[in-house]
Write an enzyme that holds these catalytic residues in place. Structure first.
Site, PDB file in Angstrom:
ATOM      1  N   GLU A   1       1.003  -0.921   0.221  1.00 57.34           N
ATOM      2  CA  GLU A   1      -0.213  -0.332   0.063  1.00 57.34           C
ATOM      3  C   GLU A   1       1.025   1.378   0.224  1.00 57.34           C
ATOM      4  O   GLU A   1       1.270   1.901  -0.680  1.00 57.34           O
ATOM      5  CB  GLU A   1      -1.326   0.042   1.225  1.00 57.34           C
TER       6      GLU A   1
ATOM      7  N   THR B   1      -5.545   7.243  -5.192  1.00 60.53           N
ATOM      8  CA  THR B   1      -5.961   6.638  -4.025  1.00 60.53           C
ATOM      9  C   THR B   1      -4.746   8.771  -3.773  1.00 60.53           C
ATOM     10  O   THR B   1      -5.444   9.388  -2.018  1.00 60.53           O
ATOM     11  CB  THR B   1      -5.523   5.938  -3.619  1.00 60.53           C
TER      12      THR B   1
HETATM   13  N1  HSE Z   1      -8.783   4.900   3.417  1.00 61.53           N
HETATM   14  C1  HSE Z   1      -8.109   5.420   2.700  1.00 61.53           C
HETATM   15  C2  HSE Z   1      -8.606   6.766   1.766  1.00 61.53           C
HETATM   16  C3  HSE Z   1      -8.391   3.488   1.609  1.00 61.53           C
HETATM   17  O1  HSE Z   1      -9.450   6.935   1.834  1.00 61.53           O
HETATM   18  O2  HSE Z   1      -7.241   7.477   0.968  1.00 61.53           O
HETATM   19  C4  HSE Z   1      -8.281   3.877  -0.177  1.00 61.53           C
HETATM   20  O3  HSE Z   1      -8.138   2.674  -0.125  1.00 61.53           O
END
Ligand code: HSE
Length: 307
Positions: free
Chosen positions: A128, A181
């Site tokens: 990630e 993201t």
């Molecule tokens: N919590 C993360 C965000 C998840 O919302 O940026 C990304 O899939």
């Protein structure tokens, strides 16, 4: 065991009120991966089907996560990874997380399970970090644990598996645009007003309580996001109409899946979840946006062995 084929599920992170801490796993959407134990040390990505993603181990989320695990072993073996990428990158349903989590889960199996699930979350978080610049765990945790998960703390890492009511179904619509993201995180404010924080932690508590007591109305009332959704929803075409139509069709609640652009709704029962899917589609049909829709039971198991 020298080789294993697995299903690594797509996931919905945040679940409205739990930015970076709450997530859930889907049952019928996910990557398929084959991981082979080989004599030559190291990690090789041998093949990626379905998407144009880097094969170089250090540039591939599964490769980086696998290396993080192997760095904490004195394994004599190496691993080859083949990925059938069924989850589109940038869709908001944990594409990178599925591959990262799948790689470390399978390697752990092939090594005779030296690590527990929380350690596997920690290794998968390195994937990630590569994908988004931030090592968040709210997608990899439900992929590895199954069901709903809460990341109670990042330092030290403390992941809690939350009860999943059996009749809970998710509907996800993915408008065919890509939202990175990293971009969706960049637009967020770094401070929250006390007024919004009070609403948000009330809802997180309500959602967890609703999941344990299987109180579907409470789950629905708690699916509110006063912090992230007002900002990110501007990146998603017709978000407000999709949400309004989903609730009208009977959804308990509706919000942004992860960092978007997918929108998710939770419903009690498959019939309602399917109706919600139709209501979501109607909005995008009207405005002429292409989409994919998934209707899935919440997956209580997480990663599964296929062969
Ligand atoms: N919590 C993360 C965000 C998840 O919302 O940026 C990304 O899939």
């Amino acid at each position: 065991m020298e080789q294993i084929k697995i299903f690594a599920p797509a996931t919905i992170a945040n679940v409205s009120c739990g930015f970076d801490v709450l997530g859930l796993a889907l049952d019928n959407v996910g990557d398929e991966m084959t991981i082979k134990k080989v004599a030559q040390k190291g990690v090789t990505i041998t093949k990626i089907i379905g998407q144009d993603l880097p094969l170089e181990t250090h540039k591939n989320v599964a490769g980086v996560a696998a290396l993080a695990l192997l760095a904490e072993t004195d394994s004599e073996f190496g691993f080859e990874i083949e990925i059938n990428k069924r989850i589109k990158p940038g869709s908001g349903i944990g594409s990178s997380a599925a591959s990262s989590a799948g790689a470390v889960w399978a390697i752990n199996e092939l090594l005779g399970k030296p690590f527990g699930k929380t350690d596997l979350v920690r290794f998968a978080m390195e994937g990630e970090r590569l994908a988004t610049g931030v090592a968040h765990a709210d997608n990899v945790a439900p992929a590895l644990f199954g069901g709903f998960t809460l990341v109670r703390s990042y330092e030290p890492l403390d992941v809690i598996n939350i009860n999943t009511p059996s009749e809970l179904y998710a509907t996800v619509i993915h408008p065919q645009i890509e939202v990175k993201t990293s971009d969706a995180r960049e637009i967020l404010r770094t401070t929250v007003s006390l007024k919004d924080a009070i609403k948000q932690w009330g809802n997180v508590g309500g959602l967890i309580s609703g999941l344990y007591t299987e109180d579907y109305d409470l789950i629905g009332r708690s699916l509110e996001d006063h912090v992230i959704e007002p900002i990110r929803s501007i990146l998603i075409p017709a978000f407000d109409s999709v949400k309004k139509n989903s609730i009208k069709a009977g959804a308990l609640g509706c919000g942004i899946s992860g960092s978007g652009p997918s929108i998710f709704a939770l419903s009690k029962g498959e019939e309602t979840a399917l109706k919600v899917g139709e209501a979501m589609k109607a909005v995008y049909n009207k405005v002429g946006i292409e989409y994919d829709v998934h209707v899935s039971k919440v997956n209580k198991e997480g990663i599964k062995i296929l062969e």
